[in-house]
Design an enzyme around this catalytic site. Structure first.
Site, PDB file in Angstrom:
ATOM      1  CD1 TRP A  21      -1.368   0.765   2.962  1.00  0.00           C
ATOM      2  CD2 TRP A  21      -1.999   2.923   3.742  1.00  0.00           C
ATOM      3  NE1 TRP A  21      -2.007   1.362   1.863  1.00  0.00           N
ATOM      4  CE2 TRP A  21      -2.456   2.488   2.386  1.00  0.00           C
ATOM      5  CE3 TRP A  21      -1.912   4.076   4.259  1.00  0.00           C
ATOM      6  CZ2 TRP A  21      -3.151   3.426   1.618  1.00  0.00           C
ATOM      7  CZ3 TRP A  21      -2.772   5.005   3.479  1.00  0.00           C
ATOM      8  CH2 TRP A  21      -3.241   4.720   2.365  1.00  0.00           C
ATOM      9  CE1 TYR A  54      -3.033  -2.252   4.114  1.00  0.00           C
ATOM     10  CE2 TYR A  54      -1.546  -2.314   6.207  1.00  0.00           C
ATOM     11  CZ  TYR A  54      -2.802  -2.003   5.461  1.00  0.00           C
ATOM     12  OH  TYR A  54      -3.731  -1.173   6.019  1.00  0.00           O
ATOM     13  CB  SER A 152     -11.392  -1.029   7.421  1.00  0.00           C
ATOM     14  OG  SER A 152     -10.662  -0.257   6.772  1.00  0.00           O
ATOM     15  CG  ASN A 295       3.870  10.711  14.365  1.00  0.00           C
ATOM     16  OD1 ASN A 295       3.995  11.905  14.114  1.00  0.00           O
ATOM     17  ND2 ASN A 295       4.019   9.913  13.080  1.00  0.00           N
TER      18      ASN A 295
END
Length: 334
Positions: A21, A54, A152, A295
């Site tokens: 993003w 983006y 979204s 992550n």
């Protein structure tokens, strides 16, 4: 890396999905961005999320270059349409047929692929008839340029209306991409129940609240140099809502919970969103490869009810739950 089905479709996505993003094409140099994509692949991540808006197309270009040479059938590439692109003319935004048809071709060119696995309406467009938007998406699918369609940040009613039209046109909405984290739970009371009813999964962004849930930001202290909260290209704006001392103090109370489980705070945050059975994937972003590896370690983690209770008690009333905050913008961006 574990995978989950997207909605009621047969498509599987990696439950940790890599997104670019506000990094690729803007905050992070291309070599570092490519290194992060390679780290994602090394971690078993097969799903990559981006959008045409983006960095005004640059993020798609960087991702396409980074994935070049990979077996296309082994990847799931997701992109979006709605926000302004190009020179930002009168038809360079929204979900009109014109913008969708031109945008999908631009995305495919930048991503260096013949199709995307999931094409998403980046927001709901109140200025274009929903029938026009759904017909355009149906034609994109029939042309083989996208295999599945998602949205979204749509509300529960928007999801219901969109799914009804989609099914009339011979396809289905399979996903919604909302913001969701321990701190931001606005989808839980309305969007998630509607999605379960409609066969739609959540592919959630900001599971670590733009980095706030990593614990790196301390109450009463300046943000660490080089952190997102110090980034003037956009990162600081998005994380600002979590930077008050009360919220940061509450977040620090999560540290012993993560420690007891042998997890980093980032892993705890990502694992938390994945406990919701309507969540198919959590999108992570990174500026360094080691962040990706950290992550990705949340995949497969199961949190017991007692742990979830401790998290709720630690965060208290700083959690945002208002379903009205799922509302899309009232008008098309200019």
């Amino acid at each position: 890396m574990e995978h989950r089905y997207l909605g009621r479709s047969g498509l599987k996505v990696s439950e940790i999905t890599y997104g670019n993003w506000i990094t690729h094409g803007s905050q992070v140099e291309n070599d570092a961005a490519v290194a992060c994509v390679r780290a994602a692949l090394d971690a078993g991540i097969t799903t990559f999320d981006t959008a045409d808006a983006y960095a005004n197309g640059a993020a798609e270009s960087v991702l396409g270059e980074a994935l070049k040479g990979e077996r296309r059938a082994s990847l799931e590439i997701l992109t979006k349409v709605y926000w302004p692109t190009g020179p930002k003319g009168p038809n360079d935004s929204g979900l009109s047929r014109k913008h969708i048809m031109e945008s999908i071709d631009g995305s495919l060119r930048r991503l260096q692929t013949d199709y995307v696995d999931l094409y998403q309406a980046h927001r709901y467009d109140v200025e274009t008839p929903l029938e026009e938007t759904m017909q355009a998406f149906a034609d994109v699918v029939r042309a083989g340029k996208a295999l599945y369609i998602g949205v979204s940040e749509w509300t529960a009613q928007q999801l219901r209306d969109g799914q009804a039209l989609a099914k009339d046109l011979g396809f289905s909405l399979v996903s919604n991409q909302p913001q969701y984290s321990m701190l931001w739970r606005v989808i839980e009371s309305e969007v998630v129940p509607a999605s379960e009813e409609l066969g739609i999964s959540q592919v959630v962004f900001s599971p670590i609240a733009q980095g706030a849930l990593t614990g790196k930001y301390k109450p009463g202290a300046a943000p660490p140099p080089g952190s997102r909260a110090t980034d003037e290209k956009g990162g600081a704006t998005f994380i600002q809502r979590w930077m008050d001392d009360e919220t940061l103090t509450r977040i620090q109370a999560l540290a012993p919970i993560a420690s007891d489980l042998g997890l980093t705070m980032a892993q705890l945050a990502v694992a938390w969103v994945l406990q919701n059975q309507n969540v198919a994937a959590a999108i992570i972003g990174a500026s360094r490869p080691e962040q990706v590896a950290d992550n990705a370690g949340a995949s497969g983690v199961r949190l017991e009810d007692e742990v979830l209770k401790r998290i709720d008690e630690a965060l208290g009333d700083v959690v945002e739950r208002d379903p009205l905050k799922t509302q899309s913008p009232p008008a098309r961006p200019s």
